[in-house]
Design a protein around this motif. Structure first.
Motif, short mmCIF file in Angstrom:
data_model
loop_
_atom_site.label_atom_id
_atom_site.label_comp_id
_atom_site.label_asym_id
_atom_site.label_seq_id
_atom_site.Cartn_x
_atom_site.Cartn_y
_atom_site.Cartn_z
N ARG A 162 -1.00 61.30 -31.87
CA ARG A 162 -0.61 62.25 -31.10
C ARG A 162 0.38 61.88 -30.16
O ARG A 162 0.14 61.03 -29.55
N VAL A 163 1.62 62.44 -30.05
CA VAL A 163 2.70 62.34 -29.18
C VAL A 163 2.89 63.46 -28.43
O VAL A 163 3.13 64.34 -29.01
N MET A 164 2.97 63.34 -27.11
CA MET A 164 3.22 64.65 -26.15
C MET A 164 4.19 64.27 -25.10
O MET A 164 4.35 63.10 -24.75
N ASN A 267 17.05 59.62 -11.62
CA ASN A 267 17.46 59.50 -10.20
C ASN A 267 16.27 58.91 -9.38
O ASN A 267 16.14 59.38 -8.32
N GLY A 268 15.65 58.00 -9.81
CA GLY A 268 14.36 57.53 -9.34
C GLY A 268 13.17 58.46 -9.06
O GLY A 268 12.27 58.00 -8.59
N ARG A 269 13.14 59.51 -9.74
CA ARG A 269 12.01 60.51 -9.65
C ARG A 269 11.53 60.56 -10.97
O ARG A 269 11.78 60.53 -12.21
N LEU A 270 10.10 60.42 -11.01
CA LEU A 270 9.29 60.49 -12.35
C LEU A 270 9.48 61.96 -12.81
O LEU A 270 8.63 62.96 -12.25
N TRP A 271 10.09 62.13 -13.95
CA TRP A 271 10.66 63.76 -14.40
C TRP A 271 9.42 64.17 -15.22
O TRP A 271 9.12 65.27 -15.14
N GLY A 272 9.03 63.18 -16.12
CA GLY A 272 8.32 63.27 -17.30
C GLY A 272 7.38 62.21 -17.95
O GLY A 272 8.04 61.07 -17.28
N LEU A 273 6.75 62.25 -18.89
CA LEU A 273 6.17 61.33 -19.64
C LEU A 273 6.07 61.58 -21.23
O LEU A 273 5.91 62.70 -21.50
N ILE A 274 6.28 60.66 -21.79
CA ILE A 274 5.92 60.37 -23.13
C ILE A 274 4.74 59.64 -23.48
O ILE A 274 4.78 58.55 -23.06
N ALA A 275 3.61 60.55 -23.87
CA ALA A 275 2.15 59.97 -23.66
C ALA A 275 1.88 59.97 -25.08
O ALA A 275 1.84 60.80 -26.01
N CYS A 276 1.39 58.80 -25.66
CA CYS A 276 1.07 58.49 -27.09
C CYS A 276 -0.42 58.13 -27.17
O CYS A 276 -0.78 57.41 -26.57
#
Length: 729
Positions: A162-164, A267-276
């Motif tokens: 699974r990759v989200m 720009n130094g902000r955690l915008w999102g993640l790819i979670a596997c």
């Protein structure tokens, strides 16, 4: 060595996850002082690497492959270079393949030896796939399409079940916005996860170290060994870092046996993640993980470009609206009309669904809301405000309005005229959401692997909740454009006001100097015409006295108008009206004025109630001007045939005068401007065509110079003006 402490959900928010004091067992770790002497190692290093470690031993004395020693030496030499990237070398120890990753951390050099179960040829094939994925991602035109493509590409070249793709909201909760999964797995697409799932210190590590992996959730952590009094090793950038037991339990509850996450940082902000996620243990080669990291960096760059294009398009649209708005403001006398012409464009550019514009108590509304709510919104705005007022939650509003807002929750208010309480208010609807949480988001006490404590939720079936009381947050780009629009509005209003003042100054000069002399000559001619008409015989001159009186009446009225304008000029310049105070019998003055009015207008009954003499310290001429104005207004605006009631009394150290006429209540927006000069309600009034709206303005200034006050109210179906002055003595 000190290391991370035992934690549960009560303490995980401040868990020192960057210094766990242990590693995952699929590799070994050595760390050195800045001079290259061995400072510590993982407990499995002697067996896995075939070395005999000893504190203070120079790194070159360790029985490591030359490529590893070279990488360690190069990193020690460049330890002060903050921009130096980790050094990676492939090597073989005891017949097993390893990826050696060396980096500097907090004055130390860390060398990690991670087992690699995949051959170099397979890794190369993975890298080729990853390169093709990067090309496909760069061609995506929207963020949704980019994320959907990314999860598919990452799953193809890594082999995870699974990759989200997560996208974080302003409140740090995250939505699963794209997913590629094995067909038999329950979908998580569309679910939201609370902000508490990623504590602040974990979010910091996600931003610093964009790549993390857990090869086997059932691992037994391997401790780090070193000098007892040494500071704990900062493992923020380590590839083998052991993870929080709470996080492990959380993933186990989801049925996950191995995981990898790649941060999308903009720009130094955690915008999102790819979670596997994988449902069995899985070790992805370091080179393949790096390819996924590069992919995430390309995604971040592409997302940033897409958002920048969207912001630029919005900025361009807003600039066009501002230009047209300023032109209208400079041409139209009424800012409410000018702004109203561009209501649709302003709503579209800001993503709002309704708009209110107000100035001097008058309100113009655009959208589906009641007049009562529009007034309540305007009255909730602060006085003398010069910056934007932003509301996004029902809690941001005054408590008295919580039951009245209905579907309107978001507000962005622009104070374009603080002195005149001028506002442009943009409103957004309440965002009622049916949120599919990834499991019930609250925490419960349960018996977990670490004992009875607050434990991560065990069920990740979608748990639905209706969320109310909030609007879609005002985007940074909308707020930036709103500030630019506010600056243009203020500039245009001030420019229009300056132009009006200049025109008025020219008018005052003309009235004061160019018209008074000819009017005086006309008045004298009228007097002569009246006298000669009285001495003439026959019908030829029978109309001359009437004509002379008309000339004198007209010139006297024009002289009064000029006097009003000149009085206004003195007030505006701060010169005052020059009152000379002396005892005045207000009752006697009022009776004289009423007698004159009764003789001039016998068809309008005037009732006077006044028992005793009322003595005030006043300028008799100026006070007479105020009283005449109040009587004239009551006569002009009262209902025909109905009486004007005048009462005068002494009360609580004040002279209190009420002048009342029968009539309809003055609308709220007009009542707020009664004492303003040149108000629209007075210009071209059919009952007072010669009025310019200056009478009450000047009357108020005169009363203020007498330390008194004048006010309006509506009572018993009558318009009432009340004058209060201090009694003499």
């Amino acid at each position: 060595m000190e290391h991370g402490r035992h934690v549960d959900l009560l303490s995980c928010a401040d868990e020192p996850i960057h210094i766990p004091g242990s590693i995952q067992p699929h590799g070994a770790l050595l760390f050195f002082r800045h001079d290259g002497q061995l400072a510590g190692w993982s407990a499995n290093a002697p067996a896995m690497l075939g070395i005999v470690p000893e504190l203070g031993l120079p790194f070159a004395a360790l029985a490591l492959p030359p490529t590893a020693l070279e990488a360690i030496g190069d990193c020690i030499a460049a330890r002060d270079d903050d921009d130096a990237a980790p050094l990676v070398a492939g090597l073989n120890i005891g017949g097993a393949d390893y990826d050696c990753v060396v980096h500097a951390a907090d004055g130390r050099v860390v060398a990690e030896f991670e087992r690699r179960e995949t051959s170099s040829e397979e890794v190369s094939r993975f890298a080729i796939k990853a390169h093709g994925s990067i090309d496909r991602l760069r061609r995506q035109k929207t963020i949704d399409a980019l994320l959907a493509s990314a999860v598919q590409q990452v799953r193809e070249f890594t082999g995870f079940d699974r990759v989200m793709a997560y996208r974080f909201r302003p409140d740090d909760s995250g939505d699963v916005v794209a997913e590629s999964r094995r067909d038999d797995l329950v979908p998580y697409l569309g679910q939201r996860y609370p902000a508490g799932d990623i504590p602040a210190q974990a979010r910091r590590l996600y931003t610093l170290n964009t790549l993390r992996t857990i090869a086997d959730m059932g691992y037994a952590a391997v401790s780090l060994l070193g000098a007892p009094d040494a500071a704990p090793l900062d493992m923020s950038f380590s590839v083998l870092r052991s993870v929080s037991p709470v996080h492990v339990e959380y993933l186990k509850n989801m049925g996950v046996c191995a995981s990898m996450s790649v941060s999308i940082v903009i720009n130094g902000r955690l915008w999102g993640l790819i979670a596997c996620h994988h449902m069995a243990p899985k070790l992805v080669p370091h080179a393949v993980r790096l390819a996924a990291d590069v992919l995430a960096q390309v995604m971040a760059s592409t997302i940033h470009s897409i958002e920048a294009r969207e912001d630029a398009s919005l900025a361009e649209q807003s600039a066009r609206v501002r230009t047209a708005l300023v032109e209208s403001l400079l041409l139209d006398d009424d800012p409410l009309d000018a702004i109203g012409q561009h209501a649709r464009a302003l709503l579209q550019a800001s993503g709002a669904q309704a708009m209110l514009v107000t100035q001097h108590g008058k309100i113009a509304q655009f959208g589906d809301l009641s007049e009562e709510l529009a007034e309540a919104v305007i009255h909730s705005l602060p006085e003398n405000q010069h910056d934007l007022v932003v509301r996004e939650l029902q809690a941001d509003w005054p408590a008295a309005l919580h039951g009245k807002l209905g579907k309107w929750v978001g507000m962005l208010a622009l104070p374009f005229d603080p002195l005149g309480h001028g506002w442009c208010v943009l409103l957004r609807l309440e965002q009622i959401e049916q949120v599919a949480w990834g499991g019930r988001p609250d925490k419960t006490v349960a018996l977990g692997p670490l004992g009875e404590r607050l434990t991560p939720r065990g069920s990740f079936d979608a748990w639905y909740e209706t969320v109310r009381g909030s609007a879609h947050p005002w985007e940074a780009s909308v707020l930036a454009n709103a500030r630019l629009t506010l600056a243009e509005l203020v500039r245009a209003v001030n420019a229009h006001r300056a132009q009006t003042e200049a025109t008025r100054a020219q008018l005052l000069a003309m009235l004061g100097h160019d018209l008074r002399d000819p009017l005086h000559s006309i008045s004298m001619a009228g007097m002569v015409l009246e006298r000669t008409g009285n001495g003439a015989a026959g019908n030829a001159g029978s109309h001359q006295p009437t004509l002379g009186k008309r000339i004198q009446s007209s010139t006297n009225r024009m002289q009064r108008m000029i006097g009003q304008v000149l009085d206004m000029s003195r007030i505006d310049r701060g010169m005052g009206l020059g009152v000379t105070l002396q005892p005045v019998d207000m009752k006697a003055l009022l009776e004289d004025l009423i007698d004159e009015a009764r003789m001039a207008y016998p068809g309008i009954p005037i009732e006077l109630v006044c028992d005793d003499a009322v003595i005030v310290n006043a300028d008799e001429g100026r006070l007479g001007q105020v009283l005449s104005n109040l009587l004239s207004n009551a006569r002009h605006h009262g209902e025909p045939g109905k009486s004007v009631r005048v009462s005068l009394k002494a009360h609580a150290g004040q002279a209190v005068l009420d002048v009342a006429n029968a009539g309809k209540e003055i609308p709220h927006e007009l009542a707020a401007t009664l004492f303003n000069p040149f108000k629209r309600a007075s210009l071209n009034n059919p009952r007072n065509r010669s009025g310019m709206g200056l009478g009450l303005y000047i009357a108020q200034q005169i009363v203020r110079e007498h330390s008194g006050e004048i006010a309006y109210r509506y009572e018993d179906e009558r318009v009432v003006f009340t004058l209060r002055l201090p009694l003499a003595g």
